[in-house]
Design an enzyme around this catalytic site. Structure first.
Site, PDB file in Angstrom:
ATOM      1  CB  SER A   1      -0.870   0.123   1.344  1.00  0.00           C
ATOM      2  OG  SER A   1      -1.507  -0.749   1.598  1.00  0.00           O
TER       3      SER A   1
ATOM      4  CG  HIS B   1      -1.779  -0.355  -4.643  1.00  0.00           C
ATOM      5  ND1 HIS B   1      -2.444   0.635  -4.596  1.00  0.00           N
ATOM      6  CD2 HIS B   1      -2.297  -1.181  -3.112  1.00  0.00           C
ATOM      7  CE1 HIS B   1      -3.108   1.094  -2.783  1.00  0.00           C
ATOM      8  NE2 HIS B   1      -2.549   0.217  -1.873  1.00  0.00           N
TER       9      HIS B   1
HETATM   10  N1  CAA Z   1     -16.662 -10.202  -3.212  1.00  0.00           N
HETATM   11  C1  CAA Z   1     -17.879 -10.735  -3.931  1.00  0.00           C
HETATM   12  N2  CAA Z   1     -18.491  -9.603  -4.088  1.00  0.00           N
HETATM   13  C2  CAA Z   1     -19.030  -8.541  -2.916  1.00  0.00           C
HETATM   14  C3  CAA Z   1     -17.438  -8.552  -1.956  1.00  0.00           C
HETATM   15  C4  CAA Z   1     -16.864  -9.593  -2.146  1.00  0.00           C
HETATM   16  N3  CAA Z   1     -16.066  -9.065  -1.269  1.00  0.00           N
HETATM   17  N4  CAA Z   1     -18.375  -7.348  -1.347  1.00  0.00           N
HETATM   18  C5  CAA Z   1     -19.260  -6.886  -1.827  1.00  0.00           C
HETATM   19  N5  CAA Z   1     -19.448  -7.351  -2.889  1.00  0.00           N
HETATM   20  C6  CAA Z   1     -20.649  -7.814  -4.002  1.00  0.00           C
HETATM   21  C7  CAA Z   1     -21.769  -7.612  -3.397  1.00  0.00           C
HETATM   22  O1  CAA Z   1     -22.467  -9.042  -4.190  1.00  0.00           O
HETATM   23  C8  CAA Z   1     -22.973  -6.485  -3.823  1.00  0.00           C
HETATM   24  O2  CAA Z   1     -23.167  -6.915  -5.401  1.00  0.00           O
HETATM   25  P1  CAA Z   1     -24.588  -5.735  -6.073  1.00  0.00           P
HETATM   26  O3  CAA Z   1     -24.568  -4.687  -5.808  1.00  0.00           O
HETATM   27  O4  CAA Z   1     -23.981  -6.089  -7.229  1.00  0.00           O
HETATM   28  O5  CAA Z   1     -25.507  -7.338  -5.682  1.00  0.00           O
HETATM   29  C9  CAA Z   1     -21.880  -5.180  -4.105  1.00  0.00           C
HETATM   30  O6  CAA Z   1     -21.184  -5.382  -4.182  1.00  0.00           O
HETATM   31  C10 CAA Z   1     -22.634  -3.535  -3.195  1.00  0.00           C
HETATM   32  O7  CAA Z   1     -22.044  -4.551  -1.554  1.00  0.00           O
HETATM   33  P2  CAA Z   1     -23.376  -5.041   0.265  1.00  0.00           P
HETATM   34  O8  CAA Z   1     -24.599  -4.636  -0.911  1.00  0.00           O
HETATM   35  O9  CAA Z   1     -23.120  -5.904   0.677  1.00  0.00           O
HETATM   36  O10 CAA Z   1     -22.132  -3.453   0.317  1.00  0.00           O
HETATM   37  P3  CAA Z   1     -22.630  -2.199   0.057  1.00  0.00           P
HETATM   38  O11 CAA Z   1     -23.012  -1.704  -1.015  1.00  0.00           O
HETATM   39  O12 CAA Z   1     -22.391  -1.153   1.067  1.00  0.00           O
HETATM   40  O13 CAA Z   1     -21.070  -1.612  -0.868  1.00  0.00           O
HETATM   41  C11 CAA Z   1     -18.812  -1.931  -1.163  1.00  0.00           C
HETATM   42  C12 CAA Z   1     -19.526  -2.736  -0.142  1.00  0.00           C
HETATM   43  C13 CAA Z   1     -18.139  -1.974  -2.664  1.00  0.00           C
HETATM   44  C14 CAA Z   1     -17.002  -2.171   0.112  1.00  0.00           C
HETATM   45  C15 CAA Z   1     -18.781  -0.617  -0.724  1.00  0.00           C
HETATM   46  O14 CAA Z   1     -19.196   0.157   0.536  1.00  0.00           O
HETATM   47  C16 CAA Z   1     -17.385   0.608  -1.061  1.00  0.00           C
HETATM   48  O15 CAA Z   1     -17.389   0.937  -2.307  1.00  0.00           O
HETATM   49  N6  CAA Z   1     -16.245   1.192  -0.198  1.00  0.00           N
HETATM   50  C17 CAA Z   1     -15.028   1.598   0.171  1.00  0.00           C
HETATM   51  C18 CAA Z   1     -14.543   0.823  -0.971  1.00  0.00           C
HETATM   52  C19 CAA Z   1     -13.213   1.549  -0.733  1.00  0.00           C
HETATM   53  O16 CAA Z   1     -12.818   2.699  -0.397  1.00  0.00           O
HETATM   54  N7  CAA Z   1     -11.888   1.264  -0.719  1.00  0.00           N
HETATM   55  C20 CAA Z   1     -10.452   1.368  -1.387  1.00  0.00           C
HETATM   56  C21 CAA Z   1      -9.773   0.892   0.079  1.00  0.00           C
HETATM   57  S1  CAA Z   1      -8.106   1.895   0.554  1.00  0.00           S
HETATM   58  C22 CAA Z   1      -7.555  -0.055  -0.473  1.00  0.00           C
HETATM   59  O17 CAA Z   1      -7.440  -1.162  -0.940  1.00  0.00           O
HETATM   60  C23 CAA Z   1      -5.483   0.640  -0.555  1.00  0.00           C
HETATM   61  C24 CAA Z   1      -5.150  -0.122   0.274  1.00  0.00           C
HETATM   62  O18 CAA Z   1      -3.595  -0.217   0.530  1.00  0.00           O
HETATM   63  C25 CAA Z   1      -5.108   0.223   1.864  1.00  0.00           C
HETATM   64  P1  NAD Z   2      -3.650  -8.851   6.473  1.00  0.00           P
HETATM   65  O1  NAD Z   2      -3.425  -9.037   7.541  1.00  0.00           O
HETATM   66  O2  NAD Z   2      -5.610  -9.556   5.937  1.00  0.00           O
HETATM   67  O3  NAD Z   2      -3.398 -10.270   5.900  1.00  0.00           O
HETATM   68  C1  NAD Z   2      -1.994 -10.437   5.813  1.00  0.00           C
HETATM   69  C2  NAD Z   2      -1.638 -12.391   5.335  1.00  0.00           C
HETATM   70  O4  NAD Z   2      -0.394 -12.497   4.935  1.00  0.00           O
HETATM   71  C3  NAD Z   2      -1.374 -12.939   6.983  1.00  0.00           C
HETATM   72  O5  NAD Z   2      -2.847 -13.697   6.660  1.00  0.00           O
HETATM   73  C4  NAD Z   2      -0.912 -13.381   7.168  1.00  0.00           C
HETATM   74  O6  NAD Z   2      -0.271 -14.854   7.831  1.00  0.00           O
HETATM   75  C5  NAD Z   2       0.466 -13.766   5.727  1.00  0.00           C
HETATM   76  N1  NAD Z   2       1.801 -13.436   6.307  1.00  0.00           N
HETATM   77  C6  NAD Z   2       2.588 -12.949   6.926  1.00  0.00           C
HETATM   78  N2  NAD Z   2       3.970 -13.332   6.522  1.00  0.00           N
HETATM   79  C7  NAD Z   2       3.903 -14.084   5.454  1.00  0.00           C
HETATM   80  C8  NAD Z   2       5.142 -14.998   4.901  1.00  0.00           C
HETATM   81  N3  NAD Z   2       6.351 -14.039   5.160  1.00  0.00           N
HETATM   82  N4  NAD Z   2       4.474 -15.734   4.357  1.00  0.00           N
HETATM   83  C9  NAD Z   2       2.877 -15.924   3.932  1.00  0.00           C
HETATM   84  N5  NAD Z   2       2.387 -15.160   4.732  1.00  0.00           N
HETATM   85  C10 NAD Z   2       2.203 -14.560   5.181  1.00  0.00           C
HETATM   86  O7  NAD Z   2      -3.370  -7.912   4.861  1.00  0.00           O
HETATM   87  P2  NAD Z   2      -3.635  -7.495   4.579  1.00  0.00           P
HETATM   88  O8  NAD Z   2      -5.278  -5.976   4.372  1.00  0.00           O
HETATM   89  O9  NAD Z   2      -4.347  -8.440   3.680  1.00  0.00           O
HETATM   90  O10 NAD Z   2      -2.593  -6.726   3.560  1.00  0.00           O
HETATM   91  C11 NAD Z   2      -1.894  -6.964   2.775  1.00  0.00           C
HETATM   92  C12 NAD Z   2      -1.575  -6.333   2.105  1.00  0.00           C
HETATM   93  O11 NAD Z   2      -1.695  -5.822   1.107  1.00  0.00           O
HETATM   94  C13 NAD Z   2      -0.409  -4.980   2.753  1.00  0.00           C
HETATM   95  O12 NAD Z   2       1.337  -4.920   2.470  1.00  0.00           O
HETATM   96  C14 NAD Z   2      -1.145  -3.582   2.567  1.00  0.00           C
HETATM   97  O13 NAD Z   2      -0.304  -3.501   2.396  1.00  0.00           O
HETATM   98  C15 NAD Z   2      -1.650  -4.343   1.268  1.00  0.00           C
HETATM   99  N6  NAD Z   2      -2.978  -3.751   0.758  1.00  0.00           N
HETATM  100  C16 NAD Z   2      -3.718  -3.388   1.838  1.00  0.00           C
HETATM  101  C17 NAD Z   2      -5.086  -3.364   2.120  1.00  0.00           C
HETATM  102  C18 NAD Z   2      -6.225  -3.278   3.027  1.00  0.00           C
HETATM  103  O14 NAD Z   2      -7.228  -2.639   2.565  1.00  0.00           O
HETATM  104  N7  NAD Z   2      -6.025  -3.887   3.839  1.00  0.00           N
HETATM  105  C19 NAD Z   2      -5.195  -2.530   0.424  1.00  0.00           C
HETATM  106  C20 NAD Z   2      -4.692  -2.912  -0.332  1.00  0.00           C
HETATM  107  C21 NAD Z   2      -3.111  -3.161  -0.112  1.00  0.00           C
END
Ligand code: CAA
Ligand code: NAD
Length: 312
Positions: free
Chosen positions: A143, A164
């Site tokens: 991330s 990513h």
């Molecule tokens: N697998 C498959 N389908 C899924 C699913 C999953 N894990 N989760 C949800 N869905 C589907 C549902 O079946 C549903 O489909 P339909 O609308 O066609 O029936 C649809 O997705 C919407 O789901 P829900 O009705 O359960 O829930 P919702 O409308 O509240 O949406 C959400 C859920 C898609 C998560 C929405 O809230 C959303 O877009 N949230 C923002 C998510 C976001 O910003 N993600 C980025 C995070 S940052 C990141 O990832 C990067 C990082 O490195 C940290």
């Molecule tokens: P998580 O904690 O859900 O899963 C990580 C998994 O890795 C755990 O199940 C752990 O047992 C396993 N693990 C740790 N060390 C390991 C190793 N040496 N070999 C094999 N398995 C090992 O974490 P996550 O949220 O899936 O995040 C994973 C990566 O993806 C991170 O780099 C995170 O920054 C990135 N990421 C996270 C998100 C998010 O929304 N959570 C979104 C995009 C990218």
């Protein structure tokens, strides 16, 4: 032929965009790894999902099965038998392993999705570089860490890049494809084609902190936590404000819980260490406290909000 066949093609090996990558290894079976395994299997690729914990692997298989069921229900709504076949076939393409070296040995592409910690990723990539076939691409789903820094320990720097994904992977349509300083043109093209083959819209980004989305999203989430910490508004009101006032699907504190507060903290700590004078990256005592208490968000049942345990 009914329209189902046409839609189903998007989930099979005959999907519109073909990739030469047929065997994919995903390391880490948590939130992200399980989703990446699902979309690759849906696209007809052979997947090996690796995690150090067999409990995590069992949980991942269960959630993948549930989420494939959600896809099947939509795509095959008038043909449940085909839907069942789709789920069974996709699940059948996913093998699991607990040893990363074993899991990577026949791979064309290895995507790492383990904990957001540079030392731990380095240890893993050294192993993967030694074990994966010479032609295999190694990629990180990091991330916030630098792709160049992660790849510093591998010999095949030309075959290394960032892939990513976004959470939840099966739903979020974006893939950021990140080029490191030494990523070859061929590797970059293969990563773009593979991203499209698993149904994602790909954008390209240089190796800069947080790439595009997290450089914008993480400071936004952190500002919301600071707002709450200062007592300026309640968690619920901050979330309602951004949903109804800015049209976001989730409020920032809900999203922080959804991403995982540990992951948010890893990102912030890493950036603060690197850029100590940037106030947007300064540590947040409340975030540190919640993580220290094991309140990591949805995955542990409590973060800014409390979550009911999912029915088994
Ligand atoms: N697998 C498959 N389908 C899924 C699913 C999953 N894990 N989760 C949800 N869905 C589907 C549902 O079946 C549903 O489909 P339909 O609308 O066609 O029936 C649809 O997705 C919407 O789901 P829900 O009705 O359960 O829930 P919702 O409308 O509240 O949406 C959400 C859920 C898609 C998560 C929405 O809230 C959303 O877009 N949230 C923002 C998510 C976001 O910003 N993600 C980025 C995070 S940052 C990141 O990832 C990067 C990082 O490195 C940290
Ligand atoms: P998580 O904690 O859900 O899963 C990580 C998994 O890795 C755990 O199940 C752990 O047992 C396993 N693990 C740790 N060390 C390991 C190793 N040496 N070999 C094999 N398995 C090992 O974490 P996550 O949220 O899936 O995040 C994973 C990566 O993806 C991170 O780099 C995170 O920054 C990135 N990421 C996270 C998100 C998010 O929304 N959570 C979104 C995009 C990218």
């Amino acid at each position: 032929m009914s329209q189902f066949r046409v839609i189903a093609r998007n989930f099979s090996s005959s999907s519109a965009v073909q990739s030469a990558i047929k065997n994919v290894t995903i390391i880490g079976g948590g939130l992200m790894g399980s989703g990446i395994a699902q979309v690759a299997a849906q696209a007809g690729q052979n997947v090996t999902l690796v995690d150090v914990s067999s409990d995590v692997l069992a949980k991942a298989q269960k959630s993948i099965s549930t989420n494939l069921g959600r896809v099947a229900k939509k795509v095959y709504k008038d043909n449940p038998q085909e839907g069942e076949k789709f789920v069974t076939e996709a699940l059948g393409r996913i093998k699991t392993a607990t040893d990363p070296a074993e899991g990577a040995k026949n791979s064309d592409l290895v995507v790492e999705a383990i904990v957001e910690n540079l030392d731990v990723k380095h240890k893993l990539f050294k192993q993967l570089d030694a074990a994966a076939p010479a032609h295999a691409i190694l990629a990180s789903n990091t991330s916030s860490l630098s792709i160049n820094e992660i790849s510093s320990v591998v010999k095949r720097k030309d075959k290394f890049g960032g892939l990513h994904f976004f959470n939840p992977v099966p739903v979020m349509r974006l893939l950021e494809v990140v080029r490191g300083a030494e990523t070859s043109e061929e590797t970059y093209t293969s990563m773009m084609t593979w991203g499209k083959s698993v149904g994602k819209t790909c954008i390209t980004c240089k190796d800069t902190p947080g790439f595009v989305v997290n450089r914008l999203l993480v400071p936004y989430i952190c500002e919301a936590i600071r707002l709450f910490e200062r007592g300026d508004a309640s968690a619920r009101d901050i979330d309602i404000a951004m949903k109804l006032g800015a049209g976001y699907p989730m409020g920032p504190l809900e999203l922080a819980d959804y991403v995982g507060l540990d992951t948010n903290k890893f990102i912030l700590d890493g950036w603060h260490k690197k850029y100590p004078n940037e106030p947007l990256f300064s540590p947040i005592p409340l975030l540190n406290k919640l993580v220290a208490e094991g309140k990591l968000g949805v995955k542990t049942g409590e973060g800014f909000y409390k979550y009911e345990k999912k029915q088994k």
